[in-house]
Scaffold this motif. Structure first.
Motif, PDB file in Angstrom:
ATOM      1  N   GLU A 217       0.810  -1.228   0.000  1.00  0.00           N
ATOM      2  CA  GLU A 217       0.000   0.000   0.000  1.00  0.00           C
ATOM      3  C   GLU A 217       0.841   1.275   0.000  1.00  0.00           C
ATOM      4  OE1 GLU A 217      -2.438   0.714   3.417  1.00  0.00           O
ATOM      5  OE2 GLU A 217      -0.860   0.222   4.829  1.00  0.00           O
ATOM      6  N   ARG A 218       2.105   1.204   0.378  1.00  0.00           N
ATOM      7  CA  ARG A 218       2.910   2.424   0.433  1.00  0.00           C
ATOM      8  C   ARG A 218       3.983   2.488  -0.656  1.00  0.00           C
ATOM      9  NH1 ARG A 218       1.826   0.816   5.554  1.00  0.00           N
ATOM     10  NH2 ARG A 218       3.721  -0.406   5.707  1.00  0.00           N
TER      11      ARG A 218
ATOM     12  N   PRO B 217       5.098   1.816  -5.033  1.00  0.00           N
ATOM     13  CA  PRO B 217       4.501   1.821  -6.371  1.00  0.00           C
ATOM     14  C   PRO B 217       3.975   0.436  -6.758  1.00  0.00           C
ATOM     15  CG  PRO B 217       6.678   2.853  -6.390  1.00  0.00           C
ATOM     16  CD  PRO B 217       6.511   2.246  -5.041  1.00  0.00           C
ATOM     17  N   ASP B 218       2.863   0.432  -7.434  1.00  0.00           N
ATOM     18  CA  ASP B 218       2.323  -0.804  -7.987  1.00  0.00           C
ATOM     19  C   ASP B 218       2.927  -0.972  -9.379  1.00  0.00           C
ATOM     20  OD1 ASP B 218       0.929  -3.011  -8.677  1.00  0.00           O
ATOM     21  OD2 ASP B 218      -0.998  -2.011  -8.940  1.00  0.00           O
TER      22      ASP B 218
ATOM     23  N   GLU C 112      -2.376  -0.609 -12.158  1.00  0.00           N
ATOM     24  CA  GLU C 112      -2.678   0.784 -12.452  1.00  0.00           C
ATOM     25  C   GLU C 112      -3.339   1.003 -13.796  1.00  0.00           C
ATOM     26  OE1 GLU C 112       0.807   3.128 -11.537  1.00  0.00           O
ATOM     27  OE2 GLU C 112       0.315   3.070  -9.429  1.00  0.00           O
TER      28      GLU C 112
ATOM     29  N   MET D 268      -4.746   5.389  -6.419  1.00  0.00           N
ATOM     30  CA  MET D 268      -3.911   5.618  -5.244  1.00  0.00           C
ATOM     31  C   MET D 268      -4.505   4.877  -4.066  1.00  0.00           C
ATOM     32  SD  MET D 268      -2.267   7.509  -7.042  1.00  0.00           S
ATOM     33  CE  MET D 268      -2.571   8.480  -8.483  1.00  0.00           C
ATOM     34  N   VAL D 269      -3.667   4.310  -3.266  1.00  0.00           N
ATOM     35  CA  VAL D 269      -4.151   3.636  -2.070  1.00  0.00           C
ATOM     36  C   VAL D 269      -4.219   4.647  -0.946  1.00  0.00           C
ATOM     37  CG1 VAL D 269      -3.738   1.721  -0.502  1.00  0.00           C
ATOM     38  CG2 VAL D 269      -2.968   1.602  -2.861  1.00  0.00           C
TER      39      VAL D 269
ATOM     40  N   THR E  21      -4.139   6.096   2.733  1.00  0.00           N
ATOM     41  CA  THR E  21      -3.399   5.608   3.893  1.00  0.00           C
ATOM     42  C   THR E  21      -4.321   4.831   4.819  1.00  0.00           C
ATOM     43  OG1 THR E  21      -3.769   7.817   4.698  1.00  0.00           O
ATOM     44  CG2 THR E  21      -1.526   7.276   4.123  1.00  0.00           C
TER      45      THR E  21
ATOM     46  N   HIS F  25       7.282   6.463 -13.549  1.00  0.00           N
ATOM     47  CA  HIS F  25       8.301   5.474 -13.903  1.00  0.00           C
ATOM     48  C   HIS F  25       7.841   4.608 -15.060  1.00  0.00           C
ATOM     49  CE1 HIS F  25       6.308   2.189 -11.410  1.00  0.00           C
ATOM     50  NE2 HIS F  25       5.753   3.258 -10.925  1.00  0.00           N
TER      51      HIS F  25
ATOM     52  N   LEU G  90       3.826   4.705 -15.377  1.00  0.00           N
ATOM     53  CA  LEU G  90       3.020   4.582 -14.163  1.00  0.00           C
ATOM     54  C   LEU G  90       3.251   5.791 -13.268  1.00  0.00           C
ATOM     55  CD1 LEU G  90       3.686   0.810 -13.392  1.00  0.00           C
ATOM     56  CD2 LEU G  90       1.770   1.806 -14.622  1.00  0.00           C
TER      57      LEU G  90
ATOM     58  N   PHE H 169       2.976   7.260  -9.350  1.00  0.00           N
ATOM     59  CA  PHE H 169       2.885   6.860  -7.947  1.00  0.00           C
ATOM     60  C   PHE H 169       2.864   8.103  -7.075  1.00  0.00           C
ATOM     61  CE2 PHE H 169       5.377   5.738  -4.029  1.00  0.00           C
ATOM     62  CZ  PHE H 169       4.385   4.973  -3.437  1.00  0.00           C
TER      63      PHE H 169
ATOM     64  N   GLN I  75       4.102   8.237  -0.218  1.00  0.00           N
ATOM     65  CA  GLN I  75       3.623   8.421   1.144  1.00  0.00           C
ATOM     66  C   GLN I  75       4.762   9.052   1.948  1.00  0.00           C
ATOM     67  OE1 GLN I  75       0.581   6.464   2.491  1.00  0.00           O
ATOM     68  NE2 GLN I  75       0.013   6.493   0.338  1.00  0.00           N
TER      69      GLN I  75
ATOM     70  N   VAL J 191       8.403   7.228   3.476  1.00  0.00           N
ATOM     71  CA  VAL J 191       8.520   5.813   3.092  1.00  0.00           C
ATOM     72  C   VAL J 191       9.581   5.684   2.001  1.00  0.00           C
ATOM     73  CG1 VAL J 191       7.355   3.821   2.074  1.00  0.00           C
ATOM     74  CG2 VAL J 191       6.115   5.316   3.654  1.00  0.00           C
TER      75      VAL J 191
END
Lengths: 473, 250
Positions: free
Chosen positions: A161-162, A164-165, A169, A312-313, A315, B158, B170, B172, B175, B178
């Motif tokens: 969750e924190r 990049p996927d 996407e 986006m996930v 928090t 990226h 993509l 991102f 957070q 992190v």
């Protein structure tokens, strides 16, 4: 250097290959050892030669990224990774145990066994989700039942969750396994922990009935059918399945992720407490349902498909919907302390959207059988305490499916509470503490034992100015 | 090597000092500033002095559009930015003006590029807001990793590089605090959030911690005395919007 050059005895950066365990489209998997690592290892080597699929590389990248960041008994321990540009490989601990896939037979399993496996896997999922990771490819081949509990393997499709996927996407191609992929994954949504709960529902369904709820379709269209089609209720295939288990399985398999269990912890709780499962029309279903339900499912499938996907996930998404326990002492009825506990509980619940509450009270038993077992109305002490507990909780006005009631009978209230907290992976405990007298300091109180040992947050409620030497549980 | 990347300070001395304290605590080998030291905030002269002191000690500093506007004028700026710029011009001494005018537009370090806005025609000051912006920037440089600022909104774009390139970029949203791993097989465009005027809804000052040995990048967030910075903007008679947005972080 191509993967074909790997042979038993090959040494890669000090890792000695022993035997090939598996080979597939993505690469090969080897048993391995290394003098610096005192336990058996697994080495995964992806095929990255000419014609290799980009998804293989990204899957490998993803697995390395996730494995390095998860810990605990429910995942294999990460050992090393080779440089992606030179010689990619991943080394992790070899987990001794039984792969769930090898336990599956063509026929249904006794439901007690299904529940036992469900409890182990739900506990593993709860732990993984708490670390901010969604597996997204949960299936019997990726679950090892080990002595230490269920261990989840293969994080090639997982999502942190924190971070990049790397996979999803922008993809509208279903990524997952045909038998267990969740409806929302079929339309590219990769940010819902409930997708793993759906997959576990498919596994429980498979074990309880002998078949997967939507089979194992090979085409994308076949997989997407689960966006609008409801599965046959498990009891229609195997009448020995109890209604409460059908309720649990069908709740996991809801098309809309919001209608499933809000967390793996809540699923674990229901599997551990069949008597507390609230039966809805899911438990009663016998066929695929009338036209209305089928039409409803179809409309819902459309809405899942058309909903804008969350890229986006947010928090704390994964750790949402906690299990809150309130331990209330009703030995003296709903006294001022019990009321104060309820007030604080209300505050905790108001801040935790989707929280589920378990109300606990402890009925102290005695070693010698001279304690009264019935109250003045002839009810058992157990029943009268249960009635008192429900009455105490009534002002909270919680819907039935969010609250459960438990009277624990125990010699030692603190250890009974702690056992309960650990077994159910509770997130937050709210409990009262009586005064701070000398005797209490000497003997130790229930609340101080819980604060000292509970593996979660504990809110201790005290009446303001309560400093007397009163002693009680 | 550990690099601290700061950008878009915009005359906010309270935020800059808080970030520099945080950087010192984290321990880095060098500091890189991606520009916009001045504009909007009430302490342009002091901020230029702090940054030029860092440059004397080896820091890299790039020119941003507000630094550029001190000499070049306010064409293309919003009304409040233009008002703040006219005020800023009157606050800077000649040493500060010379320092800003001589800053480079971009700097390359191995496979890493530092630029204020975009590698593609840097002085057009394009905003890196979506994948097509990132694509245009990548097309203009060989750098594997580009660091920029300008949008005040942290982001990481990226894509797979070289033979693996699929045409897919993509996005991102980092957070706070992190560490994000950067893979050797990808190209990146990292937008570092603003020190002195965050606009992503989080009012804390932002800086980037890039560790080239570990190949990780983290967007660090630092709380600072927003009220003090806002009061100074009010006292200077600058547009209200400029202090209000510090509190909202957008």
């Amino acid at each position: 250097m191509g993967p074909m050059s790997l042979l038993p005895g090959t040494v890669l950066d000090g890792f000695v290959l022993e035997e090939k365990i598996a080979v597939g489209g993505m690469g090969s998997i080897w048993r391995a050892n290394h003098p610096d690592w005192p336990f058996p290892l697994v080495l995964k080597s992806p095929f990255l030669g000419a014609g290799a699929d980009v998804s293989t590389i990204v899957g490998y990248e993803t697995e390395e990224m996730i494995l390095k960041r998860v810990e605990g008994k429910h995942v294999p321990r990460f050992v090393a990774a080779g440089d992606l540009r030179i010689r990619p490989y991943l080394v992790m601990e070899f987990v001794e145990g039984t792969v769930l896939q090898s336990m599956l037979e063509d026929t249904a399993k006794p439901y007690a066994e299904v529940v036992k496996v469900g409890i182990q896997v739900a506990a593993a999922l709860e732990n993984l989700h708490r670390q901010g990771v969604i597996h997204l490819d949960l299936k019997p081949g990726n679950i090892i039942l080990a002595k230490r509990g269920a261990v989840l393997i293969d994080f090639g499709l997982a999502r942190h969750e924190r971070l990049p996927d790397l996979l999803g996407e922008e993809s509208d191609i279903p990524m997952g396994s045909a038998a267990t992929i969740a409806p929302e994954q079929c339309v590219g949504e990769r940010s819902r922990p409930e997708s793993d709960i759906y997959a576990l529902g498919c596994i429980l369904y498979r074990m309880a009935t002998g078949d997967y709820p939507h089979g194992e379709p090979t085409s994308v269209a076949g997989q997407k059918r689960r966006l609008y089609s409801l599965p046959q209720p498990p009891r229609a295939i195997n009448a020995k399945i109890p209604k409460w288990l059908q309720e649990i399985i069908l709740r996991c398999l809801e098309i809309d992720p919001d209608q499933r269990y809000r967390s793996a912890g809540q699923l674990l709780f229901d599997l551990n407490h069949p008597d507390q499962v609230i039966l809805t029309d899911r438990a009663e279903r016998e066929g695929k349902g009338g036209l209305f339900r089928r039409l409803g499912a179809w409309m819902l499938g459309r809405s899942v498909k058309q909903r804008p996907l969350t890229r986006m996930v947010p928090t704390r998404r994964v750790s949402a919907a906690p299990l809150v326990v309130v331990a209330v002492d009703l030995a003296r009825g709903a006294d001022p302390l019990a009321q104060e506990v309820r007030l604080h509980l209300r505050r905790v619940l108001s801040m935790e959207e989707g929280a589920r509450l378990a109300c606990l009270t402890v009925l102290k038993t005695k070693l010698h059988g001279n304690a009264p077992t019935h109250d003045s109305h002839g009810r058992t002490m157990y029943l009268s305490r249960l009635v008192a507990l429900k009455d105490w909780a009534q002002p909270l006005e919680l819907p039935d499916d969010r609250v459960s009631y438990h009277v624990l009978e125990a010699l030692d209230p603190a250890s009974a509470l702690l056992d309960y907290i650990r077994l159910n992976q509770v997130d937050h405990v709210v409990m009262g503490a009586r005064g701070v007298g000398a005797l209490r300091r000497h003997l130790g109180s229930v609340s101080s034992a819980v604060v000292a040992e509970a593996p979660c947050s504990v809110t201790v409620v005290r009446l303001k100015g309560a400093g007397g030497a009163e002693e009680g549980a | 090597m550990r690099s601290a990347i700061i950008t878009d300070i915009h005359g906010n001395l309270e935020a800059l000092n808080a970030v520099l304290d945080d950087i010192e605590e984290a321990g880095v080998d060098r500091i890189v500033c991606l520009g916009d030291i001045v504009g909007y905030g009430a302490d342009p002269q002091a901020c230029v002095e702090v940054i030029s002191g860092l440059v004397d000690k080896g820091a890299i500093c790039i020119r941003g559009n507000h630094d550029d506007a001190v000499a070049a004028g306010v064409s293309g700026m919003s009304e409040s930015a233009a008002k703040a710029m006219s005020w800023t011009q009157g606050q800077l001494d000649s040493t500060a003006r010379t320092f800003l005018a001589r800053l480079p537009i971009a700097e390359m370090d191995g496979d890493v590029l530092f630029v204020h806005a975009s590698a593609n025609d840097p002085q057009s000051w394009n905003y890196m807001l979506d994948p097509s912006d990132a694509f245009a920037s990548w097309a203009a440089t060989d750098a594997r990793l580009t660091f920029c600022g300008h949008t005040h909104v942290p982001a990481l774009f990226h894509t797979l590089s070289g033979a693996l390139y699929t045409g897919k970029t993509l996005t991102f949203r980092p957070q706070p605090d992190v560490e994000v791993p950067l893979a050797p097989i990808r190209r990146y465009l990292a937008v570092i959030g603003s020190v002195g005027q965050p606009r992503d809804g989080n009012p804390s000052a932002c800086w980037g911690l890039y560790d080239s040995d570990k190949s990780t990048l983290a967007w660090m967030r630092v709380p600072y005395d927003i009220d003090a910075a806002a009061d100074k903007i009010k006292a200077a008679g600058l547009p209200d919007r400029l202090w209000m947005r510090l509190k909202a972080g957008k």
